[in-house]
Design a protein around this motif. Structure first.
Motif, PDB file in Angstrom:
ATOM      1  N   GLY A  59       0.810  -1.213   0.000  1.00 40.12           N
ATOM      2  CA  GLY A  59       0.000   0.000   0.000  1.00 40.12           C
ATOM      3  C   GLY A  59       0.845   1.266   0.000  1.00 40.12           C
ATOM      4  N   SER A  60       2.134   1.123   0.285  1.00 42.64           N
ATOM      5  CA  SER A  60       3.000   2.306   0.303  1.00 42.64           C
ATOM      6  C   SER A  60       3.193   2.862  -1.107  1.00 42.64           C
ATOM      7  CB  SER A  60       4.351   1.977   0.949  1.00 42.64           C
ATOM      8  OG  SER A  60       5.009   0.927   0.267  1.00 42.64           O
ATOM      9  N   LYS A  61       3.165   1.992  -2.104  1.00 36.04           N
ATOM     10  CA  LYS A  61       3.300   2.444  -3.496  1.00 36.04           C
ATOM     11  C   LYS A  61       2.113   3.315  -3.888  1.00 36.04           C
ATOM     12  CE  LYS A  61       3.808   0.649  -8.197  1.00 36.04           C
ATOM     13  NZ  LYS A  61       3.917  -0.581  -9.003  1.00 36.04           N
ATOM     14  N   GLU A  62       0.911   2.884  -3.530  1.00 33.13           N
ATOM     15  CA  GLU A  62      -0.294   3.637  -3.853  1.00 33.13           C
ATOM     16  C   GLU A  62      -0.312   4.977  -3.121  1.00 33.13           C
ATOM     17  OE1 GLU A  62      -0.310   0.375  -3.045  1.00 33.13           O
ATOM     18  OE2 GLU A  62      -0.796  -0.403  -5.040  1.00 33.13           O
ATOM     19  N   GLU A  63       0.139   4.969  -1.867  1.00 35.55           N
ATOM     20  CA  GLU A  63       0.188   6.218  -1.097  1.00 35.55           C
ATOM     21  C   GLU A  63       1.184   7.197  -1.716  1.00 35.55           C
ATOM     22  OE1 GLU A  63      -0.419   9.190   1.691  1.00 35.55           O
ATOM     23  OE2 GLU A  63      -1.650   7.471   1.111  1.00 35.55           O
TER      24      GLU A  63
END
Length: 72
Positions: A59-63
């Motif tokens: 989810g860090s990529k999307e954030e």
């Protein structure tokens, strides 16, 4: 006479927080290489690689993409 080896006893970072993982993605999108990111955090390159392969901190990529105003 040789200089004695002095151990600094500073704990080394072994894991990223979620916020740091987002920063890894932001640095990567800015063109930094994995070894440069690892050096900035004084952490093993493997930890950076795990973030970029989404083994850790999913989810860090999307954030990071959201903060850049892009889609993942």
């Amino acid at each position: 006479m040789t200089t004695p080896i002095v151990q600094d006893n500073q704990p080394r970072k072994t894991k990223f927080t979620f916020e740091e993982a987002v920063d890894v993605w932001l640095r990567r999108s800015a063109g930094q290489f994995q070894h440069e990111i690892a050096a900035a955090y004084v952490i093993n390159v493997r930890a950076v690689n795990h973030v970029l392969k989404e083994v850790t901190h999913v989810g860090s990529k999307e954030e990071a993409a959201r903060r850049l105003g892009q889609t993942a």
